[in-house]
Design a protein around this motif. Structure first.
Motif, mmCIF file in Angstrom:
data_model
loop_
_atom_site.group_PDB
_atom_site.id
_atom_site.type_symbol
_atom_site.label_atom_id
_atom_site.label_comp_id
_atom_site.label_asym_id
_atom_site.label_seq_id
_atom_site.Cartn_x
_atom_site.Cartn_y
_atom_site.Cartn_z
ATOM 1 N N PHE A 238 0.823 -1.207 0.000
ATOM 2 C CA PHE A 238 0.000 0.000 0.000
ATOM 3 C C PHE A 238 0.855 1.253 0.000
ATOM 4 O O PHE A 238 1.963 1.275 0.535
ATOM 5 N N THR A 239 0.308 2.269 -0.622
ATOM 6 C CA THR A 239 0.885 3.598 -0.564
ATOM 7 C C THR A 239 -0.237 4.592 -0.322
ATOM 8 O O THR A 239 -1.410 4.254 -0.465
ATOM 9 N N GLY A 240 0.101 5.828 0.032
ATOM 10 C CA GLY A 240 -0.942 6.779 0.353
ATOM 11 C C GLY A 240 -1.483 6.553 1.761
ATOM 12 O O GLY A 240 -1.079 5.619 2.463
ATOM 13 N N GLN A 241 -2.402 7.401 2.198
ATOM 14 C CA GLN A 241 -2.933 7.326 3.556
ATOM 15 C C GLN A 241 -4.454 7.315 3.549
ATOM 16 O O GLN A 241 -5.090 7.992 2.739
ATOM 17 N N LEU A 242 -4.992 6.518 4.483
ATOM 18 C CA LEU A 242 -6.421 6.586 4.748
ATOM 19 C C LEU A 242 -6.695 7.767 5.680
ATOM 20 O O LEU A 242 -5.821 8.141 6.475
ATOM 21 N N PRO A 243 -7.868 8.345 5.630
ATOM 22 C CA PRO A 243 -8.230 9.343 6.648
ATOM 23 C C PRO A 243 -8.075 8.749 8.035
ATOM 24 O O PRO A 243 -8.259 7.542 8.239
ATOM 25 N N GLY A 244 -7.722 9.582 8.998
ATOM 26 C CA GLY A 244 -7.415 9.098 10.330
ATOM 27 C C GLY A 244 -8.510 8.307 10.998
ATOM 28 O O GLY A 244 -8.249 7.480 11.869
ATOM 29 N N ALA A 245 -9.758 8.517 10.619
ATOM 30 C CA ALA A 245 -10.867 7.827 11.277
ATOM 31 C C ALA A 245 -11.194 6.494 10.632
ATOM 32 O O ALA A 245 -12.105 5.792 11.071
ATOM 33 N N LEU A 246 -10.459 6.098 9.562
ATOM 34 C CA LEU A 246 -10.780 4.863 8.831
ATOM 35 C C LEU A 246 -9.703 3.813 9.041
ATOM 36 O O LEU A 246 -8.537 4.112 9.284
ATOM 37 N N ALA A 247 -10.130 2.542 8.906
ATOM 38 C CA ALA A 247 -9.213 1.404 8.964
ATOM 39 C C ALA A 247 -9.623 0.394 7.904
ATOM 40 O O ALA A 247 -10.813 0.261 7.578
ATOM 41 N N LEU A 248 -8.637 -0.305 7.387
ATOM 42 C CA LEU A 248 -8.933 -1.346 6.397
ATOM 43 C C LEU A 248 -9.615 -2.527 7.067
ATOM 44 O O LEU A 248 -9.219 -2.965 8.152
ATOM 45 N N SER A 249 -10.633 -3.027 6.379
ATOM 46 C CA SER A 249 -11.320 -4.212 6.869
ATOM 47 C C SER A 249 -11.039 -5.416 5.980
ATOM 48 O O SER A 249 -10.845 -6.529 6.448
ATOM 49 N N ARG A 250 -11.000 -5.192 4.656
ATOM 50 C CA ARG A 250 -10.735 -6.306 3.735
ATOM 51 C C ARG A 250 -10.242 -5.740 2.408
ATOM 52 O O ARG A 250 -10.722 -4.721 1.928
ATOM 53 N N LEU A 308 -5.999 -4.982 -12.819
ATOM 54 C CA LEU A 308 -6.612 -5.856 -11.819
ATOM 55 C C LEU A 308 -7.660 -5.075 -11.034
ATOM 56 O O LEU A 308 -7.397 -3.967 -10.552
ATOM 57 N N ASN A 309 -8.841 -5.621 -10.906
ATOM 58 C CA ASN A 309 -9.892 -5.020 -10.078
ATOM 59 C C ASN A 309 -9.697 -5.435 -8.624
ATOM 60 O O ASN A 309 -9.534 -6.630 -8.334
ATOM 61 N N VAL A 310 -9.720 -4.468 -7.737
ATOM 62 C CA VAL A 310 -9.521 -4.744 -6.313
ATOM 63 C C VAL A 310 -10.664 -4.116 -5.530
ATOM 64 O O VAL A 310 -10.985 -2.938 -5.700
ATOM 65 N N SER A 311 -11.295 -4.922 -4.679
ATOM 66 C CA SER A 311 -12.347 -4.439 -3.807
ATOM 67 C C SER A 311 -11.750 -4.125 -2.436
ATOM 68 O O SER A 311 -11.130 -4.987 -1.803
ATOM 69 N N VAL A 312 -11.901 -2.877 -1.978
ATOM 70 C CA VAL A 312 -11.341 -2.434 -0.704
ATOM 71 C C VAL A 312 -12.487 -2.037 0.224
ATOM 72 O O VAL A 312 -13.310 -1.184 -0.122
ATOM 73 N N VAL A 313 -12.541 -2.663 1.390
ATOM 74 C CA VAL A 313 -13.580 -2.367 2.378
ATOM 75 C C VAL A 313 -12.923 -1.650 3.558
ATOM 76 O O VAL A 313 -11.950 -2.138 4.136
ATOM 77 N N THR A 314 -13.449 -0.481 3.908
ATOM 78 C CA THR A 314 -12.954 0.273 5.060
ATOM 79 C C THR A 314 -14.089 0.514 6.046
ATOM 80 O O THR A 314 -15.269 0.531 5.672
ATOM 81 N N SER A 315 -13.710 0.690 7.298
ATOM 82 C CA SER A 315 -14.688 0.939 8.361
ATOM 83 C C SER A 315 -14.147 2.019 9.290
ATOM 84 O O SER A 315 -12.948 2.328 9.287
ATOM 85 N N GLU A 316 -15.063 2.573 10.092
ATOM 86 C CA GLU A 316 -14.635 3.510 11.130
ATOM 87 C C GLU A 316 -13.743 2.760 12.115
ATOM 88 O O GLU A 316 -14.064 1.649 12.539
ATOM 89 N N VAL A 317 -12.608 3.360 12.489
ATOM 90 C CA VAL A 317 -11.663 2.681 13.341
ATOM 91 C C VAL A 317 -12.224 2.520 14.756
ATOM 92 O O VAL A 317 -12.947 3.389 15.253
ATOM 93 N N ALA A 318 -11.889 1.382 15.389
ATOM 94 C CA ALA A 318 -12.306 1.109 16.770
ATOM 95 C C ALA A 318 -11.110 0.549 17.530
ATOM 96 O O ALA A 318 -10.073 0.225 16.928
ATOM 97 N N GLU A 319 -11.232 0.448 18.867
ATOM 98 C CA GLU A 319 -10.150 -0.073 19.694
ATOM 99 C C GLU A 319 -10.648 -1.229 20.552
ATOM 100 O O GLU A 319 -11.843 -1.324 20.866
ATOM 101 N N LYS A 320 -9.694 -2.084 20.955
ATOM 102 C CA LYS A 320 -10.020 -3.214 21.820
ATOM 103 C C LYS A 320 -8.798 -3.544 22.666
ATOM 104 O O LYS A 320 -7.664 -3.527 22.167
ATOM 105 N N THR A 321 -9.033 -3.794 23.951
ATOM 106 C CA THR A 321 -7.945 -4.160 24.863
ATOM 107 C C THR A 321 -8.008 -5.662 25.127
ATOM 108 O O THR A 321 -9.068 -6.214 25.447
ATOM 109 N N ILE A 322 -6.842 -6.325 24.989
ATOM 110 C CA ILE A 322 -6.763 -7.777 25.178
ATOM 111 C C ILE A 322 -5.738 -8.044 26.273
ATOM 112 O O ILE A 322 -4.579 -7.594 26.204
ATOM 113 N N ASP A 323 -6.162 -8.770 27.301
ATOM 114 C CA ASP A 323 -5.329 -9.054 28.471
ATOM 115 C C ASP A 323 -4.669 -10.422 28.368
ATOM 116 O O ASP A 323 -5.096 -11.311 27.614
ATOM 117 N N ASN A 324 -3.611 -10.572 29.200
ATOM 118 C CA ASN A 324 -2.955 -11.871 29.417
ATOM 119 C C ASN A 324 -2.493 -12.536 28.122
ATOM 120 O O ASN A 324 -2.718 -13.724 27.884
#
Length: 487
Positions: A238-250, A308-324
């Motif tokens: 990848f090159t370029g940047q997604l907006p700060g509120a987005l994250a790649l999903s697929r 090549l056709n590429v399908s890109v799915v993005t979503s609003e970014v979220a966080e999760k904490t994982i212990d142990n």
């Protein structure tokens, strides 16, 4: 009478009558025609074909026939023998009631009008008849000759793609090895399309079996003629940047492999193909269909597909904490034992970010945290932890450093022991040649109380938090993507 003779009119009438009589005598032959005897001649007619009538070709097949033509000797007038065409002479056998096996049959004939038969040779025919059987065979295509220099022939595509039905006498059908068609090559450098080929049956030695009835009798073939090529797995970076509120999903490319054409030397070192996708064109969450132009690697001729056709799915970014999340020890030198002394539970807690759908599937078994002590000597060491996350998942604070204290222990030095001696002379004991038994702790890291649960090693490349090298283009997502799946 004299009076009549002296009458001029009477003489004219008499003269006319005599003239008529003389004309009739000259022009009319009243004599009877004599009948003469007509002479007849004999004639030899060679190679009159024996025709077959009444034969059920769907049920039987003639495997042998000792004569296919005859010699006729006929008698008739010269005019009849001369002017009658040879095809007016017919000879045939009647197979209406034939049965499988050997049979001797008389010959039937027909001759032109006015011609009689003197002799026919032979006057009977011996034939062998068998039941007709059918068997299916796959169709194969063979090539003769060579394509242009540097080109190679691919697998032929056959239409219709069906098996061929071969019909023969039972004894002959057992000899059939395969059904094939042949394409002649003479320096072609392009794919051969819609080539119609006649099919024929061959035995195990490659000899054609002439009497085979094949259905279909021909097929249409496309034969690829191309430069050498190689199918390579597709990696997407990848090159370029997604907006700060987005994250790649697929990220889902239209296909997982590409085909590169070139010389064998130019293809030899290629193991994969990396395409670069620009994310700066994505400005909102959702599914975007992007076109990715592919360029042939240096030294090669072309690449397919070129786009090549590429399908890109993005979503609003979220966080999760994982212990142990357990820390794994790697790289312990031989002869040393290792244990994690800090943190005491030999585990860490991570806060990660990404698309909600991916975070929902994430647990500690999908994350790898490794303390690599390769090259370290005995003693206590603060070791930077390497965190490996699934693709499209990043640490919430990419610059945060994670460390653990690892104690490396050298094996204990064996002590010399004295051996009791009843003699009066004192003997200085020597060290034993066998090492003393030392119960070593395992080289694998100590497990936390919940270490009984299996941990899955993530498939993407490691992310090293202390380096701060997470890609800004992906908002912390690893650079290389070798699969379309986001989990």
């Amino acid at each position: 009478m004299d009076k009549w003779m002296k009458n001029n009119n009477f003489n004219k009438i008499l003269a006319l009558a005599l003239a008529i009589i003389l004309w009739t005598i000259v022009h009319v032959d009243t004599a009877p025609t004599s009948q003469t005897t007509v002479n007849k001649e004999s004639k030899i007619i060679e190679n009159v074909k024996i025709e077959v009538k009444g034969f059920d070709e769907d049920k039987y097949v003639i495997t042998s026939q000792d004569a296919v033509s005859v010699r006729l000797e006929v008698l008739g007038k010269k005019s009849d023998l001369t002017y009658k065409f040879s095809d007016a002479y017919k000879v045939w056998i009647d197979l209406s009631n034939i049965q499988p096996g050997d049979t001797t049959l008389p010959l039937h004939y027909s001759l032109p009008s006015g011609v009689s038969l003197q002799d026919i040779n032979p006057n009977e025919v011996n034939i062998h008849v068998e039941l007709r059987n059918t068997k299916s065979f796959p169709v194969s295509i063979v090539t003769k000759g060579k394509p242009a220099a540097g080109y190679q022939v691919g697998a032929p595509v056959i239409d219709p793609a069906v098996e061929a039905q071969v019909t023969l006498a039972a004894s002959e059908l057992s000899k059939v090895s395969k059904v094939q068609g042949t394409i002649e090559l003479d320096g072609e450098s392009e794919t051969i399309k819609d080539k119609k080929l006649k099919l024929y049956a061959v035995d195990s030695s490659g000899n054609e079996i002439k009497d085979a009835v094949i259905e279909p009798s021909s097929v249409t073939v496309d034969l690829p003629v191309t430069m050498p090529f190689k199918s390579l797995p597709l990696d997407i970076s990848f090159t370029g940047q997604l907006p700060g509120a987005l994250a790649l999903s697929r990220v889902s490319p239209g296909q997982d492999t590409v085909t590169v054409y070139g010389t064998e030397a130019s293809l030899a070192d290629l193991s994969s193909y990396e395409a670069t996708l620009n994310l700066s064109t994505i400005d909102s969450a959702g599914t975007k269909e992007l076109k990715l132009e592919l360029t042939a690697p240096e030294g090669t001729v072309k690449i397919e597909p070129a786009v090549l056709n590429v399908s890109v799915v993005t979503s609003e970014v979220a966080e999760k904490t994982i212990d142990n999340i357990p820390i794994k020890l790697e790289g312990v030198d031989n002869g040393l034992t290792a244990q994690i002394t800090d943190p005491a539970n030999k585990a860490v807690t991570l806060t990660v970010s990404g698309a909600p759908a991916l975070l929902n599937q994430l647990d500690k078994n999908n994350i790898s945290v490794v303390a690599d002590v390769v090259g370290l000597t005995a003693g206590n060491h603060a070791v930077t932890l390497h965190v490996s996350l699934p693709r499209f998942i990043t640490l919430a604070n990419a610059s945060q450093r994670f460390t653990a204290t690892v104690e490396l222990l050298a094996p204990a030095t064996p002590e010399a022991t004295e051996t009791p001696d009843n003699s009066s002379a004192a003997v200085t004991p020597e060290p034993s040649s066998e090492p003393a038994f030392v119960e070593e702790s395992p080289t694998a890291p100590a497990q936390s109380p919940d270490a009984g649960e299996p941990t899955a090693t993530p498939t993407p490349s490691d992310v090293v938090p202390e380096s701060g090298a997470s890609s800004g283009a992906l908002n912390g997502v690893g650079n290389n993507v070798s699969s379309t799946d986001g989990t």
